[in-house]
Each structure stands twice: as C-alpha cells, then as structure tokens.
Design a protein around this motif. Structure first.
Motif, PDB file in Angstrom:
ATOM      1  N   ILE A   1      -4.049   9.570  -1.325  1.00  0.00           N
ATOM      2  CA  ILE A   1      -3.794  10.550  -2.582  1.00  0.00           C
ATOM      3  C   ILE A   1      -2.282  11.143  -2.264  1.00  0.00           C
ATOM      4  N   GLY A   2      -1.412  10.931  -2.903  1.00  0.00           N
ATOM      5  CA  GLY A   2       0.019  11.313  -2.761  1.00  0.00           C
ATOM      6  C   GLY A   2       0.383  12.848  -3.505  1.00  0.00           C
TER       7      GLY A   2
ATOM      8  N   LEU B   1       0.921  -1.013   0.100  1.00  0.00           N
ATOM      9  CA  LEU B   1      -0.164  -0.046   0.041  1.00  0.00           C
ATOM     10  C   LEU B   1       0.651   1.081   0.117  1.00  0.00           C
ATOM     11  N   GLY B   2       0.688   2.080  -0.765  1.00  0.00           N
ATOM     12  CA  GLY B   2       1.271   3.527  -1.099  1.00  0.00           C
ATOM     13  C   GLY B   2       2.537   3.643  -2.123  1.00  0.00           C
TER      14      GLY B   2
ATOM     15  N   GLN C   1      -5.136   3.591  -5.692  1.00  0.00           N
ATOM     16  CA  GLN C   1      -3.867   2.617  -5.485  1.00  0.00           C
ATOM     17  C   GLN C   1      -3.447   2.499  -7.292  1.00  0.00           C
ATOM     18  N   ARG C   2      -3.905   3.029  -7.941  1.00  0.00           N
ATOM     19  CA  ARG C   2      -3.504   2.782  -9.193  1.00  0.00           C
ATOM     20  C   ARG C   2      -3.577   1.528  -9.861  1.00  0.00           C
ATOM     21  N   HIS C   3      -4.880   0.988  -9.522  1.00  0.00           N
ATOM     22  CA  HIS C   3      -5.071  -0.318 -10.051  1.00  0.00           C
ATOM     23  C   HIS C   3      -5.053  -0.553 -11.812  1.00  0.00           C
TER      24      HIS C   3
ATOM     25  N   ALA D   1      -9.123  10.744   1.759  1.00  0.00           N
ATOM     26  CA  ALA D   1      -8.264   9.940   1.208  1.00  0.00           C
ATOM     27  C   ALA D   1      -6.776  10.763   1.112  1.00  0.00           C
ATOM     28  N   LYS D   2      -6.914  12.002   1.152  1.00  0.00           N
ATOM     29  CA  LYS D   2      -5.772  13.189   1.195  1.00  0.00           C
ATOM     30  C   LYS D   2      -5.100  12.748   2.484  1.00  0.00           C
ATOM     31  N   GLN D   3      -6.085  12.977   3.627  1.00  0.00           N
ATOM     32  CA  GLN D   3      -5.683  12.740   4.932  1.00  0.00           C
ATOM     33  C   GLN D   3      -4.803  11.486   5.320  1.00  0.00           C
TER      34      GLN D   3
END
Length: 530
Positions: free
Chosen positions: A99-100, A42-43, A158-160, A93-95
């Motif tokens: 979302i990077g 993850l990440g 997650q860029r699936h 999602a940002k927190q």
C-alpha cells in the motif's frame, strides 16, 4: 446464458450483489475477447493510465448501490470479527510497501458482509472487499478466512482491476461506472429488457469472457497475499488449508454454491504453490478455535433467513453429527440463535445453557464466553426482558465496544425506563460524533430519540443513517422533512439549525457527485440513482 443475465433472473434479494460481484472484475465491455494483459513488476503503478481518484470514485458509486441493499449486512459481532481479521492485513500490507503513498489515504480499505449462503468474496475498485456469510460459515479457522481476505486485499493493492482496464482497452473507469450503474439500476427495477438494452452489441458475451482475473493475476494475489497474512501473524497453513477445503467441497457438491471458485479458479499449480510455501516455516499465532467456531455458526444462521433453514439448525441442539468439542459447541450456538429467530424461547435457553457447560469442559476461553454472553442478551432483548438482558451483560462490565453499544441500545428500546433510553442515546451520540459513517448506530440512535419524544433529532438521525449508506437523495428528503417540522413554535431551534446546516452540506455533496457523473453538465431533472 451469461452469468450477467443469470444474475438478473436470480431471486431479487441476491440479484444486486451477484451483479456487482460479476461486473467489477470485468473491464471493457466492448471488445469481443480478452486481450493480453502485460503485468508490471510488483509495486509498479498504473496511475498514469487509470487515476487512483477515478478508481475510488467508481468504488464509491458501486458501494452506494450496495449499502442500501437488503443483503448488505451489519451484524455487529460478525463485522467486528471481520474487521479484526482485516485490520492487521492492511497494516501488514503497509509495512511491506504494497500500500503506497498514492493509495494509503485515497482508498477506503473497507470490508463488509453480504447476507448470502454462497461461498464467495470479491474485491471492488477503491479498496472495498465484500465477504459472503457462506464463506465465513465454511471456514474452519481464522487463518483460513485471513487467507481469502489477504488474497482479495492483494487484488486491490496490486491494482488488478485497473490493470485489467488498461490491458483490455483504454476505456475509462468513469465510462465503466456509467455502464455498471445502468445495469444495476435495471437489476433493481427488475426490468430485464432495460438490462438487455444496456448490453446490446455483444457486450454481454464480452463481459462473460472477462469475469475472471488472469491466471498471472491470481498467482500474484496468492503470492502477495501469503506474504501479507504471514507478516500479519496468521498461520501460513491457512491458505493451503482453505484451498483444499474449497476444492474438496466444490467437487463433492457443485450446486452453484461456490461462485468464488468460478471467478478464482483453483488450479493444481496454485494449490501446489500454496503447499510449497509452507516450507518457509510457520508463523505461530493464537488459533482462537472456539471463537471462530461460534462466529462461523452465527454466519450459518444469518446467511439464510428462511424459516425452514432455521428449523433445520434448531435441530442441532441434539449436537453435531460428527466432530467433538468445538463442533458440538458451535452446534448449540447455531441452535440457540436459530431458536431466537423462530421465537422459541425455551429451546434457545436450553441450547445456551448446554453451550456454556460445553465451554466449561473445553477450558477457559474469554472470547468464546463473551459471544455466549451476547447470545444470552440477544435472547432477552428478543423476548422483551431488558432487565434480564442487562444482567446478562454484567460479566462484560466496562466494555465499550460497538457490539456493546448497539446491544444496550436494543435492550433500551424494549425498556420502559427513561434513564436507560437516555444512557444509551448519550453513549451512541458520543460514538457517532467519532464515527459519523456508522449507519447502524445512527439508525439505533434515531429510534432512541423518537422514543424519548425528540422528533427532530430522530429525523436527523434517520437522515444521517441514509447519508452514511450513500443514499443522498433519501438523506436530503429526511432533512427537508425535519426542516418543515422545525417551523412549529415548540420545535427545538438549535436542532433546526443543525438540520439546516447538514441539509446544505448534503445538497453540496450531491451537486459535486452529479458534476462527476455528468462532466458536461447534468441533464434537466437528473438525480443520483437510489
């Protein structure tokens, strides 16, 4: 027969959206089977293999095909509700760090509505998520809708889609875009032969095998989506409740109306994990049941524009067969809106009055009352009673929302008073100066300016609406038309200068897009697909 080809043979208004929903979750269209996908932790980023910018470009290319489609729906009230549910999920999602920095500003993080009665939602590359009206219509609470949005958002964070391309092959996103756009163009033309030519060599079979995300990806989207929705303040039970609702409906009536369950198959393991997560404790939030019930009823009316469907919904003015309170309120709302669509004014008015009485009995609910106020104004606009429509909006005095701006513009267009036209046009002009990509607002503004006898401004607004939908060819054509009109002696030369500047900007934008599509140089006569 693959879903790929079945989509081509479905009725034309659904064809394009069905293709997009099916294609964007596939990756390499050249391999005969799905290769093993090795999920990073993850990440982890896949940017080294699939560039974030290229993924966004693919999403933008797909959206340029979707936005002009008749089934792309901009209903101000439903879109407002969808965005109000989506925004806290994105913030959550940002927190959480999902979302990077690489995607926070480069992805769109945009959700949109599809006029379709099937229960479906889908994620596109670059941060776009589509939601069918059929999905909203079948949900029983906002938390259930939030669970689906959180799941789809997690596919994006997650860029699936990018992972799928990396896992199956090293095919680039731009190559995938070329294939996708070719099939979309064939679908819009109705030329099945052209589509077959685009997928020769067993590619259709490969696409059919690769429609679904992997089981690990689905479980990851469930897990991450659950964290996102609870962090955003939605009730954790929403995800398990939505799973159970869809599973029960799917087994009772599998008529092809649940494509979501085909691309996101529900397994006993996924349902069990969703139930198990409830042990972590619920995050309380205001359910807003009445508001959601009314908007689900609105989706039910708008998802199917056939007269026979509206006639069935009109019959709900006698009340829902089952349920109490909110179900009966939603039934009257659906009946009233369907009656407006059928131009049965008396029946619509009667249903609205009954809905207001029912809401009084259920207790004060400002959000639900607001929706009934808009419904009354919608009725008055439909029967060309602008004064009564403005009077109906009086309880919402001071509201400056997008639905209010567009409703007042709709009323002004059937008004004979120039003051109302000018007031609405000025309000919308201020709005588009801050929201230049609002195609619906530009379209309404064009109609207002035309009625005010300002043809150059009207043409420019029409062009801006086309540009906001991604139809650069159409926008350029309209700007050129405006430039030709500006050569007259009586033309507004200030407006002509604005049109000239915007035309130059649009031509430059089109050249850049063509350069992206044809890195080695565009062939003679090449244009962006419409």
């Amino acid at each position: 027969m693959s879903r790929f080809l079945r989509a081509l043979q479905s009725p034309p208004p659904r064809r394009l959206i069905a293709l997009v929903a099916a294609l964007v979750v596939s990756s390499s269209l050249n391999t005969p089977a799905i290769a093993q996908v090795n999920l990073p932790a993850l990440g982890d980023s896949v940017s080294a293999d699939v560039d974030v910018g290229a993924e966004r470009k693919l999403g933008d290319q797909v959206m340029r095909q979707i936005r002009p489609d008749p089934d792309f729906l901009d209903d101000p009230l439903l879109q407002e509700y969808l965005e109000a549910t989506w925004a806290p999920l994105v913030a959550s999602a940002k927190q959480l760090g999902n979302i990077g920095e690489d995607t926070v500003d480069r992805f769109a993080w945009e959700t949109f509505l599809v006029r379709d009665r099937s229960v479906n939602a889908f994620a596109l590359p670059g941060g776009f998520v589509g939601v069918h009206l059929g999905l909203i219509a079948m949900t029983g609470a906002r938390d259930e809708l939030a669970s689906v949005l959180a799941h789809e958002l997690s596919h994006v964070t997650q860029r699936h889609i990018a992972r799928r391309i990396v896992g199956d092959s090293r095919t680039s996103l731009l190559a995938t875009a070329g294939m996708l756009l070719g099939v979309l163009a064939a679908a819009k033309s109705g030329n099945v032969g052209a589509a077959n030519a685009a997928i020769v060599g067993g590619q259709a079979a490969a696409a059919q095998l690769q429609l679904n995300f992997s089981r690990d990806m689905e479980r990851e989207a469930d897990r991450v989506g659950f964290q996102v929705m609870t962090k955003a303040g939605f009730r954790p039970a929403g995800m398990a409740s939505m799973f159970e609702r869809m599973e029960q409906a799917y087994h009772l009536m599998d008529t092809g109306s649940y494509p979501y369950l085909r691309s996101h198959p529900l397994t006993s393991e996924r349902i069990g994990e969703a139930r198990a997560r409830l042990g972590t404790g619920e995050v309380q939030s205001l359910p807003n049941v009445a508001e959601h019930a009314l908007l689900a009823a609105r989706a039910r009316v708008l998802m199917d524009a056939r007269a026979e469907a509206w006639a069935q919904l009109q019959a709900l003015d006698a009340g829902a067969r089952q349920g109490q309170g909110f179900e009966q309120l939603a039934a009257r709302y659906a009946s009233a809106l369907a009656s407006i669509k059928m131009r049965d004014w008396a029946r619509a008015e009667s249903a609205i009055k009954t809905a207001n009485v029912l809401l009084d009995m259920l207790g004060p609910d400002a959000r639900a009352r607001r929706l009934l106020v808009y419904l009354r104004a919608e009725l008055e606009a439909a029967r060309s009673q602008p004064v009564a429509g403005l009077a109906a909006l009086a309880p919402l005095a001071g509201e400056r929302s997008r639905p209010m701006l567009l409703m007042r513009a709709q009323l002004a267009l059937v008004d004979t008073r120039e003051a109302q036209l000018r007031e609405s046009s000025e309000a919308l002009q201020t709005h588009v100066s801050l929201h230049a990509q609002d195609a619906g607002a530009w379209s309404s503004l064009g109609l207002l300016w035309d009625k005010l006898g300002q043809p150059l401004r009207a043409v420019r607004a029409q062009a801006e609406a086309q540009a906001a939908m991604g139809d650069l060819n159409g926008a350029i054509d309209r700007m050129r038309s405006g430039l030709r009109q500006s050569r007259g002696r009586e033309a507004d030369q200030f407006e002509a200068a604005v049109i000239d500047a915007r035309l130059r900007a649009l031509l430059y934008e089109r050249r850049q897009l063509l350069a992206d599509m044809y890195p080695r140089g565009a062939p003679p006569g090449a244009e962006l697909p419409n």
